[in-house]
Motif scaffolding. Structure first.
Motif, PDB file in Angstrom:
ATOM      1  N   ASP A 295       3.656  -5.678   5.810  1.00 12.49           N
ATOM      2  CA  ASP A 295       2.595  -6.217   4.958  1.00 12.49           C
ATOM      3  C   ASP A 295       1.482  -5.185   4.763  1.00 12.49           C
ATOM      4  N   ARG A 296       1.112  -4.495   5.829  1.00 12.82           N
ATOM      5  CA  ARG A 296       0.061  -3.485   5.701  1.00 12.82           C
ATOM      6  C   ARG A 296       0.534  -2.327   4.819  1.00 12.82           C
ATOM      7  N   ALA A 297       1.807  -1.950   4.967  1.00 13.72           N
ATOM      8  CA  ALA A 297       2.357  -0.865   4.149  1.00 13.72           C
ATOM      9  C   ALA A 297       2.331  -1.247   2.666  1.00 13.72           C
ATOM     10  N   ALA A 298       2.737  -2.483   2.350  1.00 14.09           N
ATOM     11  CA  ALA A 298       2.763  -2.914   0.950  1.00 14.09           C
ATOM     12  C   ALA A 298       1.359  -2.954   0.352  1.00 14.09           C
ATOM     13  N   LEU A 299       0.415  -3.442   1.119  1.00 15.02           N
ATOM     14  CA  LEU A 299      -0.964  -3.512   0.633  1.00 15.02           C
ATOM     15  C   LEU A 299      -1.554  -2.116   0.448  1.00 15.02           C
ATOM     16  N   PHE A 300      -1.259  -1.215   1.388  1.00 12.51           N
ATOM     17  CA  PHE A 300      -1.784   0.143   1.271  1.00 12.51           C
ATOM     18  C   PHE A 300      -1.145   0.860   0.073  1.00 12.51           C
ATOM     19  N   LEU A 301       0.130   0.596  -0.166  1.00 14.37           N
ATOM     20  CA  LEU A 301       0.803   1.183  -1.327  1.00 14.37           C
ATOM     21  C   LEU A 301       0.139   0.704  -2.616  1.00 14.37           C
ATOM     22  N   GLU A 302      -0.158  -0.593  -2.680  1.00 10.31           N
ATOM     23  CA  GLU A 302      -0.843  -1.121  -3.868  1.00 10.31           C
ATOM     24  C   GLU A 302      -2.206  -0.467  -4.048  1.00 10.31           C
ATOM     25  N   ALA A 303      -2.925  -0.283  -2.927  1.00 17.94           N
ATOM     26  CA  ALA A 303      -4.252   0.339  -3.005  1.00 17.94           C
ATOM     27  C   ALA A 303      -4.144   1.773  -3.533  1.00 17.94           C
ATOM     28  N   CYS A 304      -3.143   2.537  -3.048  1.00 21.73           N
ATOM     29  CA  CYS A 304      -2.955   3.919  -3.512  1.00 21.73           C
ATOM     30  C   CYS A 304      -2.636   3.961  -4.997  1.00 21.73           C
ATOM     31  N   LEU A 305      -1.826   3.011  -5.454  1.00 22.66           N
ATOM     32  CA  LEU A 305      -1.486   2.965  -6.879  1.00 22.66           C
ATOM     33  C   LEU A 305      -2.715   2.612  -7.715  1.00 22.66           C
ATOM     34  N   GLU A 306      -3.551   1.712  -7.207  1.00 20.25           N
ATOM     35  CA  GLU A 306      -4.780   1.359  -7.927  1.00 20.25           C
ATOM     36  C   GLU A 306      -5.701   2.564  -8.069  1.00 20.25           C
ATOM     37  N   PHE A 307      -5.794   3.358  -7.008  1.00 18.20           N
ATOM     38  CA  PHE A 307      -6.654   4.535  -7.041  1.00 18.20           C
ATOM     39  C   PHE A 307      -5.995   5.708  -7.775  1.00 18.20           C
ATOM     40  N   GLY A 308      -4.730   5.564  -8.153  1.00 18.92           N
ATOM     41  CA  GLY A 308      -4.040   6.633  -8.846  1.00 18.92           C
ATOM     42  C   GLY A 308      -3.731   7.813  -7.960  1.00 18.92           C
ATOM     43  N   LEU A 309      -3.603   7.594  -6.650  1.00 20.04           N
ATOM     44  CA  LEU A 309      -3.363   8.699  -5.715  1.00 20.04           C
ATOM     45  C   LEU A 309      -1.894   8.811  -5.305  1.00 20.04           C
ATOM     46  N   LEU A 310      -1.084   7.821  -5.661  1.00 22.45           N
ATOM     47  CA  LEU A 310       0.367   7.908  -5.472  1.00 22.45           C
ATOM     48  C   LEU A 310       1.015   7.415  -6.757  1.00 22.45           C
TER      49      LEU A 310
END
Length: 1267
Positions: free
Chosen positions: A1197-1212
């Motif tokens: 769950d933490r990995a999925a949320l962090f992935l979403e956050a990175c995509l929102e920031f445009g960093l991944l």
């Protein structure tokens, strides 16, 4: 209505002092006598009282839950407590049961601490057992893992929050430092001893400082005083032998030291608290770097609580006030000190480098007396804004730190205190973007970090600061327990079928001070308190469900005459009426008895005839003649048929007894206080029902009276029962009349069978007898001086003893007892504690769900694991929905009870937070941080704090950096990308576009991480702070060792000029004079001699190989081989030193290499600090690697949320290389959501998870399809 066992606590014992703790879970626990009380501070109510200890509770500690929570590792409420007998109990607070208990010796434990800095085990508890033994326990099994006995008598201990291997003990006259603490084996060394001088030597000078800190005087102090001060300061912490004192100096002692603790915001800092001052010691130089002293007029210190979110100290004072001291933001030193400027120099200091704290606000003092003292204080670790004070009289005061906008001039001479800048309007970006979210909604201020800005020195031109703020304390909660010296306990009339809709199980307690408290037996809370009487309450009787009569009188004098007070109180309106007014001094009232139909009451006096009163008209009906025998006790008959009653009493007739109170008197007994006068008049007309009572005199003669209207007649006189002494208690139910005497004999009269049976209790004087409520329930208790017995009358009329408790063996002395329910005896003890027990009287604890609390509360730690995780998932993100909403419509339609419960919990969350969540400025990461605080999830708070900072930082740098240069920390690893809006390299970037990018970048720019994150801070802030520290240590030099230490630090930090100056200061008589001179020459000349580098490197390598690691590292630093130096340090296990050197002296790329290796070391099975490893990777911007580690740790769950956050920031972004990991994370997260029952969310993530996700999607559709 089912009543569950529970305890309501009262005043504290002196041994309960400092036995309190506020956990990350959000609950406050404190020791009260031999019990542990748990409070929910937001709703200000008691939710649990734990009873197992025989001794007085001396230590209370919540378990740290610094681990990832999911369905397999749910949120729990674990608490450890210990008592004066050395008994340690670990509780499951939600269920109210003991998980384990253990003991080592029979003396009170001196300190307890849960270990939370490793991922191997969550159940490790470290305890300090007197006189000098440190034991590591497995708190889940009660197993002793190891025991280490030291040589000095120890008083307390504290762990270094920055390094789990370090801890400090406070001894009787020394401090002992341990640096080899591990969970795997017993520490081998006995530690290093240090002695400390009494800080009162410097207090006279330090008190004169306006900001409550020690500063050198620039104009008034003479050169000699400056030298003396430096000399005194240097002697604060000295070697392994006791320092010698000259006759004019005070003896070296630690006797007055109140507290020893590590600073939670600054590494290597230790605090020593004395009544009038606080010392802050830098352990790298073993010297005081700051003193906080208080004015003569101020109240003395009793406790200090260091904060971690900001460099703030919460200080508790003797008068009950709490003061907030904020670290003064000193001017940063970026260049070395000028030549000759040091502690030996008498010239004034140009720049204040002291660790100084400014007093920013203080709460109001309390009225502290000999009988009402401050016994403890605790700070909420999640918000660090709420402080709880525990008073000895059971009061809990909850102060909250609030901020308001202020003018800079309001701060006087102090620098203004600034807000973090959440509410600063962001510049409008050139291109309209959906991220970050712009909103007029104010950021909720739930934590100290939301209230005041970072303690780090920052560049205000690049980072937006908020407005100037002023702090103040607000009292937003007050909770009282049972008052001291309870004299009487009485339960309201029992529950019946007719009053079930309006019934509340209320108990009235009278106290020695004349107050009457109303306790709700269902909720366990003190509902109301009335200051009725001016003297001790002697008795209470309920005249209805909401009304009672109480009487009081002072202790009789030589004449045995008193002024009786008699009050009738209506608790719905608070209206009180005094009965028997205009009476002079008379014989004290011995007893008050109200008839079953609530028509009459009788008053028994010690040396005066009995009085009969009409309760409704509140008029006296009759006073018995003066020659009539003085009654000892009285009881009203539950029957009201004169004919049957007379027959049974006179000749034990065979006629059946008519219906008792339980069937025929509910109507009148239900009369509530809300009746009109007309209703009362109507009842008066038809209230000619006869009632009867019996009384006994000193000889045991039984008198029977009939009362009808205003007439009273003496019907029967029965001679005393043989074998009974003075009758002291009577009880009547059905056909059974029970007598209890002063010798401990009880006699049962079976009026139907015409039999009397006498039974010895063998427990002495029977003070009280009472039947349990309920038809055909023939249980009754007898109260004795040494405890209570519960009896039952069988079908044959025989009386058998069922259960018994003795005091003080099983319980402290019982003052009074009553029935709270048909099988719930309620006992009040001399400790002012009310025990509502089960029928055995052995247990008075039940689960928190059985406390019928008046105010519902948001309680994720008490909810079932699945519900708690569903709510958390809903709050964190809702990407499967078009719009973020807290509605449960469409969710869990297959499980309506769960849906209803979740909806109820969501309604209880603070409105300020729920309104802000949909418009969180920085999306998922920001929302997850707020929810982590709401849940009190320590692991999540730290993860999202660091993650959000570096997501913002890298996005901001990505917008501002020149094209073609990797973002800081990325090191060209391919997983960190610049913003898609950035122009391509082959275009000329216009100044306007650059300016627009800068403005947009400022939206993302963040303040530096707080110092508590230490090596996770960005390199620039870290280096600046380390330079400041070395300069401070430089200014404090007073011995050759300190000078050497400073020179070493300067060499490693690249400050060679100042290093040469310090090396040349060595006295010619010193043993190291020649070496230092040569070293100074080497440091000064090495930069100009490139050819010598290979020689120096060879020498450095040889030094390291021969065991002189630090000297070799310094030589490598001289020739700019810092990376090699760090590698050697890591190879030899000096990981902390390597990280310090890398962050303080290396370029970003080289530093990242060292940090990556450290992360791998932390991730290794031997160290098992994977959580910390993830934080290190976050600080490097290695976000793809973070996802890999989280996936390997099964934190899906933490990995999925962090992935979403990175995509929102445009960093991944998803590429061929990254898509496989992204899909794997989404797939596992979808499975997790299926287990939660969130079908819509699971379907959304299945669609993101590639081919395997499509297969799982079909299973989801089948699983959740309506049948």
């Amino acid at each position: 209505m089912k009543l569950y066992p529970k305890i309501v606590t009262g005043t504290l014992n002196a041994h309960n002092k400092d036995a309190c703790d506020w956990g990350w879970q959000g609950y406050l626990a404190y020791g009260c006598q031999n019990l542990v009380t748990v409070i929910e501070p937001k709703s200000v109510q008691v939710i649990q009282v734990l009873d197992k200890h025989k001794g007085v509770v001396t230590q209370v500690k919540w378990a740290h839950e610094q681990y990832h929570h999911d369905l397999n590792s749910p949120y729990t409420l674990r608490l450890a407590s210990s008592d004066t007998h050395g008994h340690i109990v670990v509780w499951d607070v939600g269920l109210g049961v003991v998980r384990s208990e253990f003991i080592d010796g029979n003396k009170p434990v001196l300190g307890m601490q849960w270990l939370s800095n490793q991922d191997a085990c969550r159940d490790l508890l470290v305890c300090l057992h007197p006189p000098y033994s440190l034991i590591l326990w497995n708190a889940d099994t009660g197993t002793k893992l190891w025991k280490k006995s030291y040589t000095e008598t120890l008083l307390s201990f504290t762990f270094d929050p920055f390094n789990s291997r370090n801890l400090a003990f406070l001894g009787q006259d020394c401090i002992i430092f341990i640096s080899d603490f591990t969970i795997n084996k017993t520490p081998s060394s006995n530690g290093k001893k240090f002695y400390i001088s009494n800080p009162s030597q410097v207090s006279s000078m330090s008190r004169s400082s306006s900001s409550n800190s020690l500063e050198r005087k620039t104009s008034t102090s003479s050169a000699s005083s400056s030298k003396n001060l430096a000399k005194r300061m240097s002697r604060i912490l000295v070697g392994e032998s006791k320092p010698k004192t000259s006759p004019d100096e005070e003896a070296v002692t630690l006797n007055e030291c109140l507290q020893l603790c590590f600073h939670r915001s600054c590494r290597h800092h230790l605090m020593l608290l004395y009544p009038r001052e606080m010392l802050i010691l830098d352990l790298e130089i073993n010297q005081t770097v700051g003193i906080i002293a208080i004015d003569r007029s101020s109240s003395s210190f009793t406790q200090v609580i260091p904060c971690w979110q900001r460099d703030v100290l919460m200080c508790l004072h003797e008068n009950g006030s709490v003061s907030v001291r904020v670290r003064r933001r000193n001017n940063s030193v970026a260049t070395p000190a000028p030549e000759g400027h040091g502690a030996f120099d008498d010239t004034p200091t140009q720049l204040s480098m002291e660790v100084a704290y400014d007093l920013r606000c203080q709460s109001d003092p309390l009225r502290v007396t000999r009988h009402n003292k401050l016994y403890g204080a605790s700070l909420c670790p999640v918000s660090e804004k709420a402080v709880a004070l525990i008073m000895s009289d059971s009061r809990i005061l909850l102060w909250e730190l609030t901020s308001s906008q202020s003018n800079v001039s309001d701060h006087g001479a102090m620098s203004p205190l600034l807000s973090p800048g959440w509410d600063v309007k962001a510049p409008t970006p050139s291109v309209s973007t959906a991220f970050p979210v712009t909103s007029d909604m104010a950021h909720p201020q739930f934590a100290l970090a939301d209230t005041i800005a970072t303690s780090q020195t920052v560049d205000t031109s690049a980072t937006p600061f908020g407005h100037s703020v002023q702090l103040k304390f607000l009292l937003n909660g007050l909770l009282s327990g049972i008052a001291a010296h309870v004299t009487v306990l009485r339960m309201c009339p029992p529950l019946t079928n007719k009053n079930i809709d309006i019934y509340q199980p209320l108990m009235a307690l009278g106290t020695h001070s004349g107050t009457v408290q109303i306790v709700n037996a269902s909720s366990g809370q003190v509902d109301r308190e009335y200051s009725l009487h001016s003297s001790p309450v002697r008795g209470i009787e309920w005249s209805g469900l909401k009304t009672f009569i109480s009487y009081a009188y002072p202790n009789p004098g030589p004449t045995n005459l008193v002024k009786n007070e008699l009050f009738l109180l209506d608790i719905t309106s608070g209206k009180q009426e005094q009965l028997r007014t205009n009476r002079e001094v008379e014989s004290p009232i011995e007893m008050l008895a109200i008839s079953h139909l609530k028509q009459y009451f009788v008053l028994l006096f010690k040396d005066k005839p009995l009085e009969l009163w009409d309760l409704r008209s509140q008029a006296i009906i009759r006073e018995l003649p003066r020659q009539f025998p003085r009654p000892t006790t009285v009881v009203w008959s539950p029957s009201h048929s004169l004919k049957t009653l007379r027959k049974k009493l006179l000749d034990y007739g065979d006629e059946e007894k008519p219906s008792s109170l339980s069937s025929s008197t509910h109507g009148p007994s239900m009369s509530t206080s809300g009746e009109t006068l007309e209703d009362k008049d109507k009842k008066q007309v038809k209230s000619n029902v006869r009632e009867h009572f019996v009384m006994t005199d000193k000889e045991g003669t039984v008198f029977h009276f009939i009362v009808e209207g205003t007439a009273i007649s003496d019907v029967t006189k029965i001679p005393p029962e043989s074998g009974l002494a003075k009758i002291t208690a009577l009880a009547w139910k059905g056909d059974i009349l029970i007598f209890g005497d002063s010798e401990g004999f009880q006699c049962l009269w079976d009026l139907k069978a015409r039999i009397s049976r006498t039974t010895p209790t063998n427990r002495g004087w029977i003070k009280k007898i009472k039947y349990a409520p309920g038809r055909d329930n023939m249980k009754f208790f007898t109260l004795h001086n040494d405890g209570v017995i519960i009896w039952d009358i069988g079908f044959e009329g025989k009386c058998t003893m069922q259960y018994s408790i003795k005091s003080p063996k099983d319980i402290s002395k019982v003052v009074d007892i009553d029935w709270a329910g048909s099988d719930r005896p309620a006992l009040v003890t001399t400790h002012s504690t009310l025990h509502i027990c089960d029928i055995t009287m052995k247990s008075a604890t039940s689960g928190t769900e059985h406390w019928d609390l008046p105010e519902p509360m948001f309680c994720p730690h008490i909810l079932p694991a699945r519900l708690s995780q569903i709510i958390k998932s809903l709050l964190q993100h809702q990407t499967w929905r078009e719009q973020y909403t807290l509605s449960v419509a469409g969710l869990l339609e297959h499980d309506k009870p769960v849906q209803k419960r979740i909806s109820a919990q969501l309604q209880l969350i603070d409105k300020e937070l729920t309104e802000y969540l949909p418009v969180c400025r920085f999306g998922t990461a920001h929302r997850c941080l707020l929810i982590a605080r709401l849940y009190g999830d320590e692991s999540e708070v730290h993860f999202w704090n660091v993650a959000l900072h570096y997501l913002r930082s890298l996005r901001g740098h990505g917008l501002m950096k020149p094209e073609g240069v990797d973002a800081p920390g990325g090191q060209g690893s391919g997983e960190v990308f610049t913003s898609s809006e950035s122009p391509t390299q082959d275009l000329v970037v216009l100044d306007e576009e650059r300016e627009a990018q800068r403005k947009e970048a400022r939206v993302f720019c963040d303040h530096p991480l707080e110092r508590c994150y230490d090596s996770l801070c960005d390199n620039q802030s870290f280096k600046r702070y380390q330079l400041d520290r070395v300069h401070l240590q430089d200014s404090k030099r007073a011995t050759t060792e300190h000078t050497q230490k400073c020179a070493d630090s300067y060499v490693q930090l690249g400050q060679t000029d100042r290093a040469v100056q310090l090396l040349l200061e060595t006295e010619s008589e010193a043993d190291t004079y020649y070496i230092d001179c040569l070293k100074a020459c080497l440091v000064a000349s090495v930069r100009s001699s490139g050819a010598s580098q290979s020689t120096i490197k060879l020498v450095a390598t040889n030094l390291i190989a021969s065991g002189r690691l630090i000297e070799g590292v310094q030589l490598l630093c001289l020739i700019n081989k810092g990376l090699d130096a760090c590698r050697y340090l890591q190879t030899y296990g000096a990981w902390d030193h390597a990280v310090w050197l890398a962050k303080a002296s290396l370029e970003a790329g080289e530093c990242a290499e060292v940090m990556k290796r450290w992360s791998e070391y932390l991730n290794s099975p031997q160290v098992n600090q994977k959580s910390k490893s993830v934080l290190v990777l976050l600080s490097l911007g290695q976000f793809y690697k973070v996802l890999e580690v989280l996936y390997s740790m099964r934190n899906f769950d933490r990995a999925a949320l962090f992935l979403e956050a990175c995509l929102e920031f445009g960093l991944l972004r998803s590429t061929e290389q990254t898509s496989s990991l992204f899909e794997a994370i989404y797939l596992e997260y979808a499975r997790y959501l299926i287990n939660l029952g969130l079908s819509q969310a699971a379907e959304h993530y299945c669609r993101l998870a590639g081919e395997k996700g499509q297969q799982l999607l079909k299973e989801v559709e089948i699983l959740f399809s309506p049948t």
